[in-house]
Write a protein that holds these residues in place. Structure first.
Motif, PDB file in Angstrom:
ATOM      1  N   ALA A   1       3.419   7.039   1.245  1.00 18.60           N
ATOM      2  CA  ALA A   1       3.768   8.287   0.549  1.00 18.60           C
ATOM      3  C   ALA A   1       3.828   9.459   1.518  1.00 18.60           C
ATOM      4  O   ALA A   1       3.081   9.536   2.484  1.00 18.60           O
ATOM      5  CB  ALA A   1       2.746   8.570  -0.549  1.00 18.60           C
TER       6      ALA A   1
ATOM      7  N   THR B   1       4.207  13.922   1.553  1.00 12.48           N
ATOM      8  CA  THR B   1       3.904  15.067   0.680  1.00 12.48           C
ATOM      9  C   THR B   1       5.196  15.684   0.175  1.00 12.48           C
ATOM     10  O   THR B   1       6.286  15.450   0.715  1.00 12.48           O
ATOM     11  CB  THR B   1       3.097  16.129   1.440  1.00 12.48           C
ATOM     12  OG1 THR B   1       3.916  16.656   2.487  1.00 12.48           O
ATOM     13  CG2 THR B   1       1.821  15.535   2.031  1.00 12.48           C
TER      14      THR B   1
ATOM     15  N   ASN C   1       0.855  -1.191   0.000  1.00 10.98           N
ATOM     16  CA  ASN C   1       0.000   0.000   0.000  1.00 10.98           C
ATOM     17  C   ASN C   1       0.898   1.251   0.000  1.00 10.98           C
ATOM     18  O   ASN C   1       1.349   1.717   1.035  1.00 10.98           O
ATOM     19  CB  ASN C   1      -0.914  -0.007   1.223  1.00 10.98           C
ATOM     20  CG  ASN C   1      -1.966   1.078   1.132  1.00 10.98           C
ATOM     21  OD1 ASN C   1      -1.883   1.962   0.307  1.00 10.98           O
ATOM     22  ND2 ASN C   1      -2.973   0.986   2.008  1.00 10.98           N
ATOM     23  N   TYR C   2       1.142   1.772  -1.242  1.00 11.43           N
ATOM     24  CA  TYR C   2       2.018   2.944  -1.378  1.00 11.43           C
ATOM     25  C   TYR C   2       1.358   4.214  -0.852  1.00 11.43           C
ATOM     26  O   TYR C   2       2.030   5.167  -0.487  1.00 11.43           O
ATOM     27  CB  TYR C   2       2.412   3.151  -2.844  1.00 11.43           C
ATOM     28  CG  TYR C   2       3.351   2.084  -3.346  1.00 11.43           C
ATOM     29  CD1 TYR C   2       4.702   2.098  -2.943  1.00 11.43           C
ATOM     30  CD2 TYR C   2       2.908   1.078  -4.191  1.00 11.43           C
ATOM     31  CE1 TYR C   2       5.571   1.122  -3.396  1.00 11.43           C
ATOM     32  CE2 TYR C   2       3.765   0.095  -4.648  1.00 11.43           C
ATOM     33  CZ  TYR C   2       5.096   0.121  -4.251  1.00 11.43           C
ATOM     34  OH  TYR C   2       5.956  -0.837  -4.696  1.00 11.43           O
ATOM     35  N   GLU C   3       0.027   4.223  -0.831  1.00  6.33           N
ATOM     36  CA  GLU C   3      -0.699   5.396  -0.360  1.00  6.33           C
ATOM     37  C   GLU C   3      -0.320   5.741   1.080  1.00  6.33           C
ATOM     38  O   GLU C   3      -0.113   6.900   1.429  1.00  6.33           O
ATOM     39  CB  GLU C   3      -2.202   5.144  -0.462  1.00  6.33           C
ATOM     40  CG  GLU C   3      -3.068   6.332  -0.032  1.00  6.33           C
ATOM     41  CD  GLU C   3      -3.017   7.463  -1.031  1.00  6.33           C
ATOM     42  OE1 GLU C   3      -3.251   8.614  -0.619  1.00  6.33           O
ATOM     43  OE2 GLU C   3      -2.720   7.209  -2.220  1.00  6.33           O
ATOM     44  N   LYS C   4      -0.231   4.704   1.898  1.00  7.64           N
ATOM     45  CA  LYS C   4       0.097   4.936   3.297  1.00  7.64           C
ATOM     46  C   LYS C   4       1.571   5.303   3.487  1.00  7.64           C
ATOM     47  O   LYS C   4       1.940   5.980   4.438  1.00  7.64           O
ATOM     48  CB  LYS C   4      -0.228   3.700   4.123  1.00  7.64           C
ATOM     49  CG  LYS C   4      -1.729   3.412   4.225  1.00  7.64           C
ATOM     50  CD  LYS C   4      -1.980   2.177   5.086  1.00  7.64           C
ATOM     51  CE  LYS C   4      -3.477   1.899   5.213  1.00  7.64           C
ATOM     52  NZ  LYS C   4      -3.748   0.702   6.070  1.00  7.64           N
TER      53      LYS C   4
END
Length: 397
Positions: free
Chosen positions: A7, A9, A2-5
């Motif tokens: 990443a 900013t 899960n790259y979303e978690k």
């Protein structure tokens, strides 16, 4: 995965890098040498520039607090040594040197070459004002040597069509920076002249660093401009950028737009001037006609036109009177002279010896000399008696 978690900013990343650099003591106090490029003095007093060498470059900023203490005036091409610290500008994600001090280490190679060539060409006479050609007042064709795309040619076209829609713009595309650009610019000037493609040439490009503008500092371009029979307006860079092409050109414009304004007369302004001149001429002619008419009327009322022979006859009478006056004057003068002559003759006659003899007197001569005294005579002298009617010899007893 899960790259979303995982990443972060962009701001987080830039902040992380900034902190890493800030914690590196070697980057907090650096001394770097290089050559100034793209120097800008902001109205706030801050200095923005690029420090470069032959392989790389880095952006620099010097805030007003430090800039106001400088003893030198930074400019493009200057070789300097700066002291400061490296940090990241988080908003743009770029790292740069925040300069606290600088000193000059020598002029840049390009700047030295620029000054050397400028001095040589100036001494040779390529900058002399006396050989510069006049820009035509109303050219039919304006040749433009610039990049085929970009704001420069658009600005020239916009200004030209606004001021004079009848003027034709002939673009001969040339590279305005980079290797080989100077040769192509010089060749384009030669082609414009050989084929008589324009009445005036605008050599233009936008602003840039010393490196960007370098083709316009090459000797081959300077000599092509000098040899051109067609007048050339140089519009290279902005108001503060001066190239060798500017000094050789017949006229220098601060910007390409200004060059277009110089080359193109404002047709609407010219029409207005012509209309004003026409009206002034009409008024002047009307006033002249009125004066001539007034003179004509005065002449027609004069005696010359009412009785042409009257003036001639009046002059005849004046002439006769003058002749009479002169004749009378001569006669009076003659009588006066005769009277004076008579008086003089009378006086001479009264003093004449002959007049004395006529009254019974005689003149005695002895040896051809008049005897004036008794003592001049003695007994036996033979003398001559001169009487009014003749002469006789006599003897003194």
């Amino acid at each position: 995965m899960n790259y979303e978690k995982m990443a972060v900013t962009v701001s987080d990343l830039n902040t992380y890098i900034k902190n890493k650099i800030a914690n590196d003591e070697a980057l907090n106090a650096v001394v770097v040498k290089g050559e100034i490029s793209n120097f800008k003095a902001h109205y706030t007093g801050h200095y923005y520039f690029t420090l470069k060498d032959d392989k790389s470059l880095i952006k620099c900023i010097m805030f007003k607090t430090y800039a106001q203490n400088l003893k030198l005036i930074p400019k493009d091409g200057m070789k300097i040594i700066v002291f400061g610290g490296v940090s990241v500008f988080e908003r743009d994600g770029i790292y740069q040197i925040y300069v606290k001090a600088m000193e000059q280490s020598g002029l840049g190679d390009l700047y030295e070459a620029y000054e050397k060539l400028k001095a040589s060409l100036e001494e040779e006479g390529l900058f002399n004002e006396t050989r510069k050609k006049k820009i035509p007042i109303n050219p039919k064709i304006i040749g433009v040597l610039s990049s085929q795309t970009g704001a420069v040619i658009r600005d020239i076209i916009n200004v030209s069509t606004r001021r004079n829609p009848n003027c034709y713009i002939r673009l001969l595309p040339v590279p305005v920076q980079g290797s080989g650009a100077s040769k192509e610019i010089a060749n384009a000037i030669k082609i414009m002249n050989e084929k008589q493609l324009a009445d005036v040439i605008i050599l233009a490009r936008g602003g840039g660093s010393l490196e960007d503008l370098w083709p316009f500092n090459e000797e081959i371009v300077a000599r092509a401009i000098y040899d051109s029979k067609i007048p050339i307006i140089s519009a290279v860079g902005h108001e503060t950028d001066f190239t060798i092409a500017d000094f050789v050109a017949d006229l220098r414009a601060p910007t390409p737009s200004a060059a277009a304004e110089i080359a193109n007369p404002d047709i609407y302004e010219l029409k207005n001037k012509i209309a004003v001149a026409r009206e002034r001429t009409r008024q002047a002619l009307n006033k002249k006609m009125e004066l001539l008419k007034l003179k004509y009327n005065n002449i027609m009322k004069s005696k010359v036109f009412l009785d042409p022979l009257r003036i001639i006859n009046d002059n005849y009478l004046r002439l006769d009177n003058n002749v009479k006056e002169i004749t009378n004057s001569i006669k009076l003068k003659q009588k006066d002279s005769e009277k004076k002559f008579g008086l003089i003759v009378s006086k001479l006659d009264a003093l004449s010896p002959l007049k004395t003899l006529s009254r019974g007197y005689a003149i005695i001569e002895k040896e051809n000399n008049i005897v004036k005294s008794y003592n001049d005579l003695k007994d036996g002298d033979i003398v001559k008696l001169i009487l009014t009617d003749g002469k006789k010899d006599a003897k003194i007893i």
